[in-house]
Motif scaffolding. Sequence first.
Motif, short mmCIF file in Angstrom:
data_model
loop_
_atom_site.label_atom_id
_atom_site.label_comp_id
_atom_site.label_asym_id
_atom_site.label_seq_id
_atom_site.Cartn_x
_atom_site.Cartn_y
_atom_site.Cartn_z
N SER A 117 0.83 -1.22 0.00
CA SER A 117 0.00 0.00 0.00
C SER A 117 0.86 1.26 0.00
CB SER A 117 -0.98 -0.01 1.17
OG SER A 117 -0.40 0.47 2.36
N SER A 126 -6.17 -3.99 -5.33
CA SER A 126 -7.42 -3.31 -4.99
C SER A 126 -7.55 -3.15 -3.48
CB SER A 126 -8.62 -4.10 -5.50
OG SER A 126 -8.67 -4.05 -6.89
N PHE A 127 -7.26 -4.22 -2.76
CA PHE A 127 -7.37 -4.16 -1.30
C PHE A 127 -6.48 -3.05 -0.74
CE2 PHE A 127 -5.84 -5.94 2.89
CZ PHE A 127 -6.95 -5.54 3.61
N PHE A 128 -5.26 -2.97 -1.25
CA PHE A 128 -4.32 -2.00 -0.69
C PHE A 128 -4.45 -0.61 -1.28
CE2 PHE A 128 -1.95 -5.99 0.50
CZ PHE A 128 -2.13 -5.84 1.86
N GLY A 129 -5.53 -0.37 -1.99
CA GLY A 129 -5.89 1.01 -2.29
C GLY A 129 -5.47 1.55 -3.65
N ALA A 130 -5.08 0.66 -4.56
CA ALA A 130 -4.75 1.17 -5.90
C ALA A 130 -6.03 1.65 -6.57
CB ALA A 130 -4.11 0.06 -6.73
N ASN A 131 -5.86 2.54 -7.52
CA ASN A 131 -6.97 2.93 -8.38
C ASN A 131 -7.60 1.66 -8.93
OD1 ASN A 131 -7.81 3.20 -11.34
ND2 ASN A 131 -7.90 5.31 -10.62
#
Lengths: 561, 561
Positions: free
Chosen positions: B452, B497-502
Amino acid sequence: MVIKLADYLFTRLRQVGVHSVFGVPGDYNLRLLDFVQPSGLDWIGNCNELNAAYAADGYARIKGVSALITTFGVGELSAINGIAGAYTERAAVIHIVGTPSRALQSSRSLVHHTLADGDYRRFGAMASHVTVAQVDLKDPRRVPGQIDWVLGQSLLHSRPVYLQVPEDMADVDIDASNLKSSISVPSAPVASLGLIVMERILERIYTARHPLILVDGESRSMGILDEIEELVRMTGWPTWTTVFGKSLINEQLPNVYGIYSGRLGRLPCKDYFDSADLILNIGPHYSDTNSQNFTTIPSQAASVTFSHNSIQIGSEVYPDISSDFVSQLIRSIDESCIPRVTGPPKPTIRPDLLSPSPDITQKHFYRIVNSLFRDGDLIFTETGTAAHGGRNFILPPNTRLFGPVTWLSIGYMLPATLGAVLAQRERNNGRNTRGILFIGDGSLQMSVQEISTIIREKLNVVIFVINNGGYTIERAIHGRKQAYNDIASWRHALAMSFFGANESHAIINTFAARTWEQLDLVLKDQRVQQGEGVRMVEVFMDREDVDGALLRLMERQIQME
Amino acid sequence: MVIKLADYLFTRLRQVGVHSVFGVPGDYNLRLLDFVQPSGLDWIGNCNELNAAYAADGYARIKGVSALITTFGVGELSAINGIAGAYTERAAVIHIVGTPSRALQSSRSLVHHTLADGDYRRFGAMASHVTVAQVDLKDPRRVPGQIDWVLGQSLLHSRPVYLQVPEDMADVDIDASNLKSSISVPSAPVASLGLIVMERILERIYTARHPLILVDGESRSMGILDEIEELVRMTGWPTWTTVFGKSLINEQLPNVYGIYSGRLGRLPCKDYFDSADLILNIGPHYSDTNSQNFTTIPSQAASVTFSHNSIQIGSEVYPDISSDFVSQLIRSIDESCIPRVTGPPKPTIRPDLLSPSPDITQKHFYRIVNSLFRDGDLIFTETGTAAHGGRNFILPPNTRLFGPVTWLSIGYMLPATLGAVLAQRERNNGRNTRGILFIGDGSLQMSVQEISTIIREKLNVVIFVINNGGYTIERAIHGRKQAYNDIASWRHALAMSFFGANESHAIINTFAARTWEQLDLVLKDQRVQQGEGVRMVEVFMDREDVDGALLRLMERQIQME
């Protein structure tokens, strides 16, 4: 009769009550790990060693003792912060470290997982600061005695110990004869002093006018919770706990008031405390965070204080009196002589008043979610706003609350949930107990991967993630608007799927609440109320929303800006 | 002229080349953190302190020095395993710890983040085992000297140092006059001995018949990589590296052969090595894992060995000769007198032979993925099968390979990728450099959340996750079928996705390959070749699939079963 070292060690672990062993494999401990499952222990492989240490700590607080296996250097040092926490807050974690073979060590060989300086003693020296006893199992003749001694020390102090097992020692034959008797924790001889102390305490009890009982957290490690409950029932005296002591005494009893908060709490309680002429102060642990910054420590003159190895009456300390003195005391009390007193009025529990705004706020959240708890739950409140909120929970009987006390290492509570809920399942002969964890999004990032172990072990855990964009407790302390208190934003809704839960389970057991109405629906949902496995509830709150003592800190900052 | 302590410290950090500071906020360091951004430093908040220490280590290996800020007790102990690795493998990490105020410390107050025993010195004592110098900044009069000394020690040894900053000291005024001059690392006086050593080495060089150069990993921390490259070009002599030295010398030079593997490598190389009468052995680091279990350490008789503070010719050690001797040596060499020698033939690079089965195998994977690398890449191979495979990469110029050397703490490589790629971006004045990480699924679980931070910092990183269901390197060493070498199964495809990427970036930049054909498509994909941000490629391999030295270990186990 001989037995292999690993079999001896693991037999001892089972005898003292360990059923699951936490840890991470590494090349110096693999031969040791071969013996874990055959000895009847369960191996719980964790995602990393710090998480394993936290889990072992949680397990020990439920079952009294736990075990952790790591590898030399890299593994044990990763775990050492967790060991330090167990030392501070008294959890008996048996930390077993697989080390290089004796031949390698004595040749000062520059092997991996060392500092490449030929010195194999550095990590043991570091461990000595945070463990009560250390042994290096290098001589088969000494091993049985070393193991028995070091385990006994852990049980005696309820603190971590440290064992090094060289790779070539795991399957070495050692003498088995000690195994015929169990490991005994020596009690202090009942000194003649004991009788005098008993008489003085009984006299204080019989003549008290404003007595009270204060249950602090080391009561747990002293192993006298049943005795305390009996004392509280027998006397009917007003009883409070500290932060550390919360949940150690049944809060449903009419004379139990919850946490004593001094001038931050209700005035009638403080008045009663201040006028007390006898405070039975049990299992004290005097840190700033366990005493409202030292303001709730009872007056010495009024106190009879029961600690791990001593009793203090007023200013006089009587050493070498072990915890079982408390049960002798209870047997000695003549109930008819106990003064009957009336404590301050208990607050009537107000109906759940929702805040005027639809947004979920710290001020009301904990009281509302309180309705979810039932007999037998284990409840976990991570350092931060969650722990502050959890102090006011009113707990059903037979629940246990884990909260931060003194070590306050964020990241602890999620793996501790794993360890404690697993331990409780063992105590219940395999019947799942529900754990409910309250954790902020900042703390979650520290050790989030251990969700996968909770999933894999099929534990029953509801996780409330408080999403407020970072370290809100720190925003209250300092740096209200500073970027360093922010964290990266995660999609918590994907956590369960990412960490390997059954996909349909994950989808229907992931919840989010931004309003009271949504929260209400979640709390009434049968999957949360009665479900199995992991359920995750993301609750959104404002970045600067705090309550209670934290609110005062936040307001002070705003004034100073 | 006065300056606040924190401003002084951070000015010094900038002067020595630090631009980003890693760490985690905690209540004893918040006041210190207030000064980070205003001083022109970037704050990189990590998910936890161990990851922060790993990131700082990676940063220091690129920029020469790095800084890490943690909080007292809980924070610093979480980081200590990373500090130990930096000590072992020589990365200059400045570890700054925010501690309780001087008033609290001198009153031995039982505050949180202590062991509740009034002893504030334990953590410093623990740190002293894994740092070369420690200071506690408690007296404003001493602070400038202490800071300058401790930073100088870190640079001198290229190892971690430890600074304690009490909470109330961050904004205390101290004397600023030292800042007029930069921190200097004292060089050893060129002793008269220096001339004698120079003459002896020149004579050995001019009269050598079978000379070679061996570049080991401490060449980096000695700061003489440019000089070595000149020496390698100037002499044209056959040159090998160790595991630790790989990538420190341009592998595209015709006389550079890659890692010397002794009897595990090619026979002509071993023959040449065995017959050598001069081995210029630079920056040695003699651990088992850096020397094929001590078999590739060059013969003392043939060696001239250049270490951090000494030179050894045969059995004679000349102490107190600093690293800059090497550049003096190069200036002193009369090129016309250098013997010209022919090294063993270089192996012709075979075309990419696919294995007969469609499944992706360790044996061929690394050679095939090698085609992805280009000038300037940073390549990271985590402890495990990835690191073994990476030893045979043929690297383009100006690349750097990170691999495990001696500390071998799994979990290191992902945060180290963050630190190193960030540092390289700073060196390139903000232009992103591509990092390519190869990591097993077991290691990934240790520190996965730092993905993240890589996402948040907008770094360009391709992550190859080798999914083989657990710790395959350990399966090769011991416990081939044992459950303790298994891990929980994760859905790696959700990581970004979980770690906050677009979200759309995450979807189109997540790949999986189970066959050579699928891998081929991924490697040719423009998003992998030319993309930005994080890309994740999950590569599936068999649980017991290993190659090279690990294959021999696995086969030995099978025989013994």
